[in-house]
Motif scaffolding. Structure first.
Motif, mmCIF file in Angstrom:
data_model
loop_
_atom_site.group_PDB
_atom_site.id
_atom_site.type_symbol
_atom_site.label_atom_id
_atom_site.label_comp_id
_atom_site.label_asym_id
_atom_site.label_seq_id
_atom_site.Cartn_x
_atom_site.Cartn_y
_atom_site.Cartn_z
ATOM 1 N N TYR A 121 6.486 11.579 -4.520
ATOM 2 C CA TYR A 121 6.704 11.602 -3.151
ATOM 3 C C TYR A 121 8.225 11.538 -2.815
ATOM 4 C CZ TYR A 121 6.001 11.065 2.003
ATOM 5 O OH TYR A 121 6.035 11.521 3.179
ATOM 6 N N THR B 72 5.333 5.001 1.772
ATOM 7 C CA THR B 72 6.075 6.302 2.079
ATOM 8 C C THR B 72 6.680 6.285 3.397
ATOM 9 O OG1 THR B 72 3.913 6.911 3.177
ATOM 10 C CG2 THR B 72 4.039 7.639 1.075
ATOM 11 N N GLN B 73 6.182 5.357 4.174
ATOM 12 C CA GLN B 73 7.008 4.837 5.437
ATOM 13 C C GLN B 73 8.561 4.298 4.969
ATOM 14 O OE1 GLN B 73 4.777 2.246 8.057
ATOM 15 N NE2 GLN B 73 3.341 3.979 8.542
ATOM 16 N N SER C 73 10.737 7.193 3.690
ATOM 17 C CA SER C 73 11.434 7.972 4.784
ATOM 18 C C SER C 73 12.477 6.972 5.499
ATOM 19 C CB SER C 73 10.490 8.467 5.637
ATOM 20 O OG SER C 73 11.100 9.026 6.766
ATOM 21 N N GLN C 74 12.180 5.991 5.572
ATOM 22 C CA GLN C 74 13.088 4.987 6.450
ATOM 23 C C GLN C 74 14.287 4.816 5.628
ATOM 24 O OE1 GLN C 74 11.205 1.505 8.188
ATOM 25 N NE2 GLN C 74 13.394 0.726 8.895
ATOM 26 N N LEU D 275 10.917 14.571 -1.257
ATOM 27 C CA LEU D 275 11.536 14.515 -0.024
ATOM 28 C C LEU D 275 13.117 14.684 -0.194
ATOM 29 C CD1 LEU D 275 10.101 11.708 2.174
ATOM 30 C CD2 LEU D 275 9.373 14.053 1.889
ATOM 31 N N MET E 184 15.588 6.756 3.839
ATOM 32 C CA MET E 184 16.668 7.924 3.862
ATOM 33 C C MET E 184 17.452 7.904 4.839
ATOM 34 S SD MET E 184 13.860 10.927 2.285
ATOM 35 C CE MET E 184 14.886 12.076 2.257
ATOM 36 N N ASP E 185 17.510 7.051 5.983
ATOM 37 C CA ASP E 185 17.929 6.859 7.273
ATOM 38 C C ASP E 185 18.815 5.868 7.576
ATOM 39 O OD1 ASP E 185 16.691 9.383 7.967
ATOM 40 O OD2 ASP E 185 14.818 8.347 8.470
ATOM 41 N N PRO F 199 0.845 -1.282 -0.117
ATOM 42 C CA PRO F 199 -0.158 -0.096 -0.225
ATOM 43 C C PRO F 199 0.868 1.326 -0.172
ATOM 44 C CG PRO F 199 -0.691 -1.581 1.881
ATOM 45 C CD PRO F 199 0.681 -2.000 1.285
ATOM 46 N N CYS F 200 0.299 2.396 -0.521
ATOM 47 C CA CYS F 200 1.275 3.639 -0.666
ATOM 48 C C CYS F 200 1.368 4.051 0.755
ATOM 49 C CB CYS F 200 0.417 4.541 -1.511
ATOM 50 S SG CYS F 200 -0.034 4.056 -3.198
ATOM 51 N N LYS F 201 0.591 3.885 1.481
ATOM 52 C CA LYS F 201 0.734 4.476 2.938
ATOM 53 C C LYS F 201 2.221 3.682 3.605
ATOM 54 C CE LYS F 201 -1.134 4.875 7.423
ATOM 55 N NZ LYS F 201 -2.209 4.526 8.492
#
Lengths: 84, 194
Positions: free
Chosen positions: A40, A8-9, A12-13, A44, A15-16, A3-5
């Motif tokens: 998205y 997106t998590q 972000s992750q 970011l 990137m870390d 799922p897109c939700k």
């Protein structure tokens, strides 16, 4: 499909930290077919890049002009350095 | 920053003051707080002048001191956050996804030339507003990670959160900031901005 939700998590992750291989593959497959999540991620990364360029421009007189110590602060700091 | 030799402390403010101030402003977004930390930096530098090795430029040395002061400030702020886990209440309803996790409204195409973003004064102004709209822990984690590129383990220590929580914090900070920028500035085309 992821799922897109959740995507997106993971964006972000990623990137870390380095994502585990299975998650990484699921995310890349998702981004290849989902234009919104691809956008998205681009945005970011653009925000990050822009912030770092802004920071790097801080040491040049023409960089981020207008953001300067106020005259009051300048005098106050000079005074405190004379009488620490 | 020129790699000039050490200057007399009385000249520090004129030579490095604005640079240090901009460094602090980008991270704190609070003029008086930034000015205070710049002052503290110069005073600490004066005290420890003898320890300046000359290996780096004087400007780099001063920035390193300021950076410590900013991290200390973030550390103090994280103690003031009353919620456990860095202040992470559930945030139902404010996510742009439906029950199946699909976008209800996907990210808009950002107009203009994205490479020029950092030259736009309005971008910095809006960014400041959007970061200020976040809770301090979200904004501070975001600042340490996205501007300073700090290691996540290091950020966890400063903000006293677990790594899993930090990922949630950073995800929320990025998502909200992106949405805020899109709503208030980037989603509009430059023509509409005059």
């Amino acid at each position: 499909m992821l799922p897109c939700k959740d995507a997106t998590q993971l964006i972000s992750q990623s990137m870390d930290t380095s994502l585990p291989i299975v998650k990484r593959i699921r995310l890349r497959l998702h981004i290849r077919i989902c234009e919104w999540c691809a956008r998205y991620e681009r945005q970011l990364l653009l925000i990050r890049k822009t912030l770092r360029r802004l920071d790097a421009a801080g040491d040049r007189p023409e960089g981020r002009a207008g953001e300067t110590l106020s005259e009051d602060a300048r005098e106050r700091i000079k005074k405190s350095l004379r009488n620490p | 920053m020129s790699k000039a030799g050490p200057v007399d402390p009385s000249e520090w403010v004129d030579r490095y003051g604005d640079y240090l101030f901009r460094y602090a402003m980008l991270r704190l977004r609070d003029r008086s707080r930034a000015e205070d930390l710049v002052q503290e930096t110069f005073l600490a530098a004066l005290k420890e002048r003898n320890s300046f090795s000359g290996d780096s430029s004087e400007g780099t040395w001063l920035v390193a001191i300021l950076k410590h002061k900013i991290v200390d400030h973030f550390r103090r702020q994280s103690r003031e956050v009353s919620l456990p886990d860095g202040g992470l209440p559930d945030s139902p309803g404010d996510e742009p996804f439906d029950a199946n996790g699909h976008w209800t409204a996907g990210p808009a195409e950002w107009g203009g030339n994205p490479a020029d973003l950092f030259r736009q004064k309005k971008f910095l102004e809006q960014l400041t507003k959007c970061l200020n709209a976040l809770s301090p822990n979200l904004a501070n984690a975001f600042t340490l990670r996205e501007i300073d590129g700090a290691d996540t383990k290091e950020i966890c220590k400063v903000l006293r959160v677990t790594e899993t929580n930090l990922w949630v914090i950073l995800h929320r900070a990025r998502a909200r900031l992106r949405e805020c920028l899109e709503t208030h500035w980037l989603g509009r085309s430059p023509e509409e901005e005059s």
